[in-house]
Scaffold this motif. Structure first.
Motif, short mmCIF file in Angstrom:
data_model
loop_
_atom_site.label_atom_id
_atom_site.label_comp_id
_atom_site.label_asym_id
_atom_site.label_seq_id
_atom_site.Cartn_x
_atom_site.Cartn_y
_atom_site.Cartn_z
N VAL A 175 2.88 -4.90 15.10
CA VAL A 175 2.42 -4.18 14.28
C VAL A 175 1.17 -2.99 14.80
CG1 VAL A 175 0.85 -3.76 12.05
CG2 VAL A 175 2.63 -5.30 12.22
N ILE A 176 0.52 -2.95 15.39
CA ILE A 176 0.06 -2.01 16.03
C ILE A 176 0.23 -1.44 16.67
CG2 ILE A 176 -2.24 -1.37 17.77
CD1 ILE A 176 -3.45 -4.28 16.41
N ILE A 177 0.78 -1.61 18.06
CA ILE A 177 2.19 -1.30 18.74
C ILE A 177 2.96 -0.14 17.75
CG2 ILE A 177 3.67 -1.24 20.79
CD1 ILE A 177 2.09 -3.37 21.36
N GLU A 178 3.67 -0.90 16.89
CA GLU A 178 3.98 -0.12 15.98
C GLU A 178 4.17 1.27 15.00
OE1 GLU A 178 7.36 -2.20 14.31
OE2 GLU A 178 5.76 -1.73 12.40
N LYS A 179 2.67 1.17 15.31
CA LYS A 179 1.94 2.05 14.40
C LYS A 179 1.43 3.36 15.07
CE LYS A 179 0.27 -0.04 10.10
NZ LYS A 179 -0.23 -0.59 10.01
#
Ligand code: ZN
Length: 334
Positions: A175-179
């Motif tokens: 989720v963090i990398i995607e954001k």
């Protein structure tokens, strides 16, 4: 762009710390990484959206990747009118834009329609064209930009193979990398698009692969595999009120995988929303999927691995999906 002309590459198979893995991504998102177009962000999204479609050796085919890539860009470019490159003096489009506009002409598409409204033949044709034009530019470039830690690839055999250490890392921090990816992508789009077009960019990027019409899955599940009851509460489903639910929320998975889809009554679907169902329902899902595998060959289940379902469920929890939903009336579970 460094690396774009490589024909193949091998990831560095050595012990790497989390710090090194983070800096591989920091490099992609930093200003050091030159971006004439948004391809790198799009290709990273195509990989992340395909994370749970890998085979047992963590391989993804170019067809899997460029299907997603084509869908993402069809919607961003044609549905939302977002340029993916700054205007140049000769006003040339990117190859990708050329491919998509050629398809619009070929199929005489008069107004912007979402990708999911195209026929399966059109999708196949378009993603093939996109693959032929874009594989040259994106696969080697992202390989280099992630410090040769993310994946190996062969352009000739048309696959990437994700480094196992990196695979686990990306799954845990998805989720963090995607954001981060969306943030940098949106910043890039703001720079190259008029202000009037560049609105709600994060939503547009995030939902570029969201399909609203899951009727095809409803039909497969209803006619072949499910008992005609809600997967959660066990109530009889009335034929005109059947929802297709992503067991592990779509907002986490970003893909419509048959192994993750169940039939539910509208009430359960609404209440469950973006939450994970309780663990005993996970066992029921695994059981249901075994049933699908035994009953008939479905191409959608080609890379299905039982352990993957359990992993994805746990990765979702690690990524912040920690509100567990317990259906009100429990059906008899296996
Ligand atoms: Zn229900």
């Amino acid at each position: 762009m460094a690396g774009f002309d490589l024909k193949e590459g091998m990831y560095e198979a050595r012990n790497v710390s989390d710090d090194e893995l983070w800096s591989a991504f920091a490099c992609v998102f930093s200003s050091k990484s030159r971006n004439d177009s948004s391809y790198k962000f799009g290709f990273l999204k195509a990989i992340i959206d395909n994370l749970y479609n890998v085979d047992a050796n963590l391989k993804l085919s170019f067809d899997q990747l460029f299907n997603k890539f084509g869908e993402i860009y069809w919607n961003l470019i044609l549905k939302y009118g977002l340029r993916q490159k700054a205007v140049t003096n000769d006003n040339r489009e990117t190859y990708l834009e050329q491919v998509l506009h050629a398809a619009v002409e070929k199929y005489k598409i008069l107004e912007p329609i979402p990708y999911e409204s195209l026929t399966a033949e059109m999708m196949l044709d378009i993603s093939h064209q996109v693959k032929m034009k874009c594989k040259k530019y994106v696969v080697g470039a992202l390989f280099e930009d992630t410090n040769r830690l993310f994946y190996s690839f062969s352009k000739k055999e048309e696959w990437i193979q994700i480094n196992p250490v990196m695979y686990e890392f990306v799954c845990k921090h998805k989720v963090i990398i995607e954001k981060l990816n969306y943030y940098e992508w949106a910043r890039f789009l703001e720079r190259v698009n008029e202000e009037t077009v560049a609105v709600k960019l994060l939503n547009k990027i995030d939902e570029s692969t969201k399909r609203n019409n899951l009727a095809i899955y409803r039909q497969i599940l209803y006619e072949e595999f499910e008992s005609k009851t809600c997967f959660y509460c066990g109530k009889q489903l009335s034929p005109d009120k059947i929802d297709v639910d992503h067991f592990i929320p779509w907002s986490f998975i970003k893909d419509d995988n048959l192994w993750n889809l169940v039939l539910a009554c509208p009430s359960c679907n609404r209440k469950k929303n973006d939450k994970l169902p309780a663990g005993d329902y996970l066992a029921a899902l695994v059981h249901r999927n075994q049933h699908i595998l035994i009953e008939a060959y479905r191409p959608e289940m080609k890379n299905y691995q039982e352990r993957m379902v359990r992993y994805v469920y746990n990765w979702a929890k690690i990524n912040g999906y920690d509100k567990i939903w317990q259906p009100e009336r429990r059906k008899v579970l296996v």
